[in-house]
Design a protein around this motif. Sequence first.
Motif, short mmCIF file in Angstrom:
data_model
loop_
_atom_site.label_atom_id
_atom_site.label_comp_id
_atom_site.label_asym_id
_atom_site.label_seq_id
_atom_site.Cartn_x
_atom_site.Cartn_y
_atom_site.Cartn_z
N ARG A 1 6.09 2.27 -1.13
CA ARG A 1 5.73 1.96 0.25
C ARG A 1 6.79 2.49 1.21
NH1 ARG A 1 1.86 1.02 4.02
NH2 ARG A 1 2.58 -0.42 5.63
N GLN A 2 8.05 2.29 0.89
CA GLN A 2 9.12 2.78 1.74
C GLN A 2 9.13 4.31 1.81
OE1 GLN A 2 11.46 1.01 3.71
NE2 GLN A 2 9.87 -0.52 3.29
N GLN A 3 8.94 4.95 0.69
CA GLN A 3 8.89 6.42 0.67
C GLN A 3 7.73 6.94 1.51
OE1 GLN A 3 8.70 7.51 -3.45
NE2 GLN A 3 10.80 6.84 -3.90
N PHE A 4 6.60 6.27 1.43
CA PHE A 4 5.43 6.69 2.20
C PHE A 4 5.68 6.56 3.70
CE2 PHE A 4 1.52 5.00 4.27
CZ PHE A 4 0.83 6.20 4.35
N GLN B 1 5.96 9.50 6.53
CA GLN B 1 5.13 9.50 7.72
C GLN B 1 5.98 9.60 8.99
OE1 GLN B 1 1.50 9.12 8.03
NE2 GLN B 1 1.73 9.89 5.95
N ARG B 2 7.10 8.92 9.02
CA ARG B 2 7.99 8.98 10.18
C ARG B 2 8.59 10.37 10.34
NH1 ARG B 2 13.34 5.98 9.15
NH2 ARG B 2 13.39 7.79 7.77
N PHE C 1 0.83 -1.21 0.00
CA PHE C 1 0.00 0.00 0.00
C PHE C 1 0.86 1.25 0.00
CE2 PHE C 1 -1.74 3.51 2.45
CZ PHE C 1 -2.88 3.79 1.72
N SER C 2 0.45 2.20 -0.83
CA SER C 2 1.04 3.54 -0.82
C SER C 2 0.08 4.46 -1.56
CB SER C 2 2.42 3.56 -1.49
OG SER C 2 2.31 3.25 -2.85
#
Length: 303
Positions: A173-176, A180-181, A100-101
């Motif tokens: 997904r990793q970029q999202f 968020q972090r 998911f992204s």
Amino acid sequence: MALWVLMSLIGSQVHKIVRPAARKLNSDIPGCRDRYNELLLEQLQRLGVPGPLLQLYTGGHLLSDAQYDERKEALDRARSQAMRYAEDHCRKLRMGEVDFSPALTIWTKRMEVWELVRRWRRGGRVSKTTIRRRAKAAGIEHPLLATETEADARHAECEKQYRSNKPRAPEFRQQFLQQQRDDADDSGETKRAKAIEMLIAKERSRRTWREVKIALKKQRAGSVSHVQEVTDEGVREHSERADVEAAVMRENTKRFLLTYSDHGSQFLRGQLLEDVGFLATTEAAEQILRGTYDPPADTDGYT
């Protein structure tokens, strides 16, 4: 440090909460409902339910209670089996297949909007309010002004964008998650930032072990599309199914009957076969074990 058993504190064992599996049968989806009914009828006919069911209803009064109950239970088991099969095959669930992204999900949302517009333009029962609400969430303005041809073209474009970006789903997904972090860090939400960091580490570990499992599991080759056969005229290539199967059978026959050929095992022809036999239960076999057997003159040294 004291270790306490949780059961001794609360008086009972805590049950693990497991997310229930989604049902594939959804009566609100016409295609899913029709597919379920079609598969159910096919399975009932394959299991031979209609005939015995008709006999039970027309001639059930001629049976004893025990016989009636036995046949009824058999039909009920067959019906349950057919229902389970139909539900398992009436719809495909694809949750979790794509990471998911928002960068990728936006295209699926837009495809859904244009699919609703196409159905509405073709006279389907679709709520305009639903179209407007989903279009707003997908960033589409005035979707009801599009003609059926325009909706088809925009749906095709969204599907093209989705398929071209789908291979980059793990990257998105990793970029999202990283965004968020970072947002949580900037807003001072330390607990939320730590939770997202743990989620990133967990998904990274899951991908690593998934790759390890894929690398270590047994590799399966695809079906044979063509074969080459060595003949007296040279090498011939077969691509048609009948020719491929015939060539494979000829090769397997030669391979598995090699010991029976003229260049095969001497125990399967001539004097050795007569003396020893196929089961090696003769006196000559005992002599071979004792080292006193006198082999025929034409026996080669390897034998």
